[in-house]
Design an enzyme around this catalytic site. Structure first.
Site, PDB file in Angstrom:
ATOM      1  N   ILE A 230       4.789   7.581  -1.153  1.00  0.00           N
ATOM      2  CA  ILE A 230       6.053   7.280  -1.832  1.00  0.00           C
ATOM      3  C   ILE A 230       5.863   7.096  -3.353  1.00  0.00           C
ATOM      4  CG2 ILE A 230       5.860   4.803  -1.295  1.00  0.00           C
ATOM      5  CD1 ILE A 230       8.837   4.627  -0.983  1.00  0.00           C
ATOM      6  N   LYS A 270      11.081   5.569  -5.369  1.00  0.00           N
ATOM      7  CA  LYS A 270      10.202   5.112  -6.454  1.00  0.00           C
ATOM      8  C   LYS A 270      10.084   6.173  -7.547  1.00  0.00           C
ATOM      9  CE  LYS A 270       9.471   1.730  -3.631  1.00  0.00           C
ATOM     10  NZ  LYS A 270      10.046   0.409  -3.808  1.00  0.00           N
TER      11      LYS A 270
HETATM   12  C1  LIG Z   1       4.564   1.669   0.401  1.00  0.00           C
HETATM   13  C2  LIG Z   1       6.038   1.635   0.640  1.00  0.00           C
HETATM   14  N1  LIG Z   1       6.550   2.292   1.696  1.00  0.00           N
HETATM   15  C3  LIG Z   1       7.853   2.266   1.953  1.00  0.00           C
HETATM   16  C4  LIG Z   1       8.746   1.576   1.159  1.00  0.00           C
HETATM   17  C5  LIG Z   1      10.211   1.595   1.477  1.00  0.00           C
HETATM   18  O1  LIG Z   1      10.864   2.533   0.646  1.00  0.00           O
HETATM   19  P1  LIG Z   1      12.359   3.026   0.840  1.00  0.00           P
HETATM   20  O2  LIG Z   1      13.181   2.331  -0.178  1.00  0.00           O
HETATM   21  O3  LIG Z   1      12.327   4.518   0.580  1.00  0.00           O
HETATM   22  O4  LIG Z   1      12.776   2.724   2.220  1.00  0.00           O
HETATM   23  C6  LIG Z   1       8.269   0.879   0.043  1.00  0.00           C
HETATM   24  C7  LIG Z   1       9.169   0.103  -0.821  1.00  0.00           C
HETATM   25  O5  LIG Z   1       8.803  -0.716  -1.611  1.00  0.00           O
HETATM   26  C8  LIG Z   1       6.876   0.916  -0.223  1.00  0.00           C
HETATM   27  O6  LIG Z   1       6.358   0.279  -1.273  1.00  0.00           O
END
Ligand SMILES: Cc1ncc(COP(=O)(O)O)c(C=O)c1O
Length: 472
Positions: A230, A270
């Site tokens: 991400i 992100k």
């Molecule tokens: C490593 C990681 N995975 C998943 C997520 C969740 O992201 P999303 O907003 O796309 O659901 C985050 C959010 O901070 C994250 O840091």
């Protein structure tokens, strides 16, 4: 009257990570309306390049599909969509994922499953590859949301792969083996390993050595590997980002069973700073996983309008190229600004090259080298200093004294103020502990090293002393 799931406590909402957010909500900082309020440094949000998206929208007013000029798109978007997603969006997203990896690998849109953010992608993958009670190994420290996303509804378990500051929290063969054995001791069936690359909360990308280690580990033990990428577009300095797909390609494994064991999670929360739009994806090399995850995605689809808008933004190659370059540049400036201010105060960080946060070493400020000491310091920083940062314990770090500090969700001025507040706090902590008895030691030690402020030594001595006391 309610289900066990609705009333169980495994959601993880009571972690200090989420409690800090609650405290922030009660008294949020505002430069004019609430200048003494709490500054939110516990939210990994990227607001640094929002103006670039806004100006794209200004230049492309029809892109929402809702204007008079695009009446037909409105109807098309509003009517029924199946769960496969808009082909134009999937093509654009697959291309964007390749672009982030310097086109060293390509992604087949047919292997993409759209989900409502990476949260949903991670949970959906878990439903596909693990049964209740099965375990996933995750290197520590890890993103606190995983306790909710991977365990809560699926019934899966997480077993930590303990990483330590002694080697910069890198994944090692022995740490992987130890975690595997630990799971077996607990009678848990290990189904896979999940890594975040670049890491939240470390702000570092995985090295080729670590990635190769992971591939050979999952290949020899017949496990799945989920690589949550991400933060792939946030890598702002060397060493660069290596995707797990690149490793598979370079090792000629793309058309083998090992590739089928590897799944990537992605989202635009992100890299493009759009967490509210809920745009996530699973990329799997296994057709059965793609098919099962596609059916499951019915429970968390991305709205057609959002897909339509993003297909246009991501298809504008001139825009994406400029955005990625400019965003990395701004993240680096912000990261360097935070680190410089912390160093001036005598606080150091793990050397980071990615992400929206730094992994900050505050061990010198602990009254005892324990997790109680970490909580005590965290409470002071939240309530007295007015900064919400995330303690390492909320990220399951094995060593007390580390904190995740976010830098991309605020203005430069707010970051300056946050650092001023922290610096005053450190100064006053030094005054309180700077007894004559210790000053002699401090002077002696500071003569040995001129590069660190005196308080580092002063607090280290105080810490050792109180650590000893609490041992008794
Ligand atoms: C490593 C990681 N995975 C998943 C997520 C969740 O992201 P999303 O907003 O796309 O659901 C985050 C959010 O901070 C994250 O840091």
């Amino acid at each position: 009257m309610l289900s066990a799931k609705a009333t169980c406590n495994s959601h993880g909402q009571d972690s200090s990570y989420f409690l800090g957010w609650e405290e922030y909500e009660k008294n949020p900082y505002h430069p004019v309306n609430n200048p003494n309020g709490m500054i939110q440094m516990g939210l990994a949000e990227n607001q640094l390049s929002f103006d670039l998206l806004e100006s794209w929208l200004n230049n492309n007013p029809d892109s929402s599909g809702f204007t008079a000029q695009s009446v037909s798109s409105f109807k098309e978007l509003a009517l029924f969509q199946d769960y496969h997603g808009l082909p134009a969006f999937k093509n654009a997203l697959a291309d964007f994922m390749s672009e982030i990896r310097d086109n060293k690998v390509t992604f087949n849109p047919n292997n993409l499953v759209l989900t409502a953010g990476a949260t949903s992608a991670n949970e959906t993958l878990m439903f596909c590859v693990a049964d209740p009670g099965d375990a996933f190994l995750i290197p520590t420290p890890y993103y606190p949301g995983f306790d909710r996303d991977l365990k809560w509804r699926t019934g899966a378990e997480i077993v930590p792969i303990h990483c330590s500051s002694s080697n910069g929290f890198r994944i090692t063969q022995s740490a992987l083996e130890d975690a595997y054995q630990q799971a077996q001791k607990q009678n848990l069936k290990v189904k896979g390993v999940l890594v975040t690359n670049p890491s939240n909360p470390l702000g570092t990308s995985l090295s080729l050595h670590e990635l190769e280690l992971l591939v050979s580990f999952i290949s020899s033990k017949k496990l799945h590997l989920i690589s949550d990428e991400i933060y792939s577009g946030t890598v702002f300095s060397s060493p660069g980002f290596i995707s797990i797909m690149e490793v598979l390609k370079n090792k000629d494994l793309l058309n083998t069973d090992v590739a089928k064991q590897v799944h990537i999670v992605y989202s635009l929360s992100k890299d493009l700073g759009l967490p509210g739009f809920r745009i996530g994806a699973i990329y799997s090399n296994d057709d059965v996983v793609v098919s099962a995850a596609t059916k499951m995605s019915s429970f968390g689809l991305i709205s057609s309008q959002t897909q339509y808008l993003l297909s246009q933004i991501l298809s504008d190659k001139k825009f994406t190229k400029n955005y990625l370059t400019e965003n990395r540049k701004r993240l680096k400036q912000r990261h360097d600004m935070l680190e410089k201010a912390l160093h001036k105060t005598g606080i150091s960080c793990l050397k980071g090259n990615a992400g929206l946060f730094s992994w900050v070493d505050m061990r010198c400020l602990l009254s005892s080298q324990t997790f109680e000491g970490e909580m005590e310091l965290w409470k002071k920083i939240v309530y007295d200093v007015g900064l919400n940062i995330s303690p390492g314990s909320s990220c399951h770090c094995s060593e007390p004294g580390w904190f995740r500090v976010c830098f991309a969700n605020m203005s430069k001025e707010t970051l300056v103020l946050a650092m001023q507040r922290l610096s005053s706090f450190v100064d006053s902590s030094v005054k309180k502990t700077n007894h004559n008895h210790w000053r002699r030691h401090v002077n002696k030690s500071s003569r040995k090293s001129k590069s660190l402020p005196k308080w580092v030594f002063s607090l280290s001595f105080a810490t050792t002393r109180s650590g000893k006391n609490s041992d008794r």
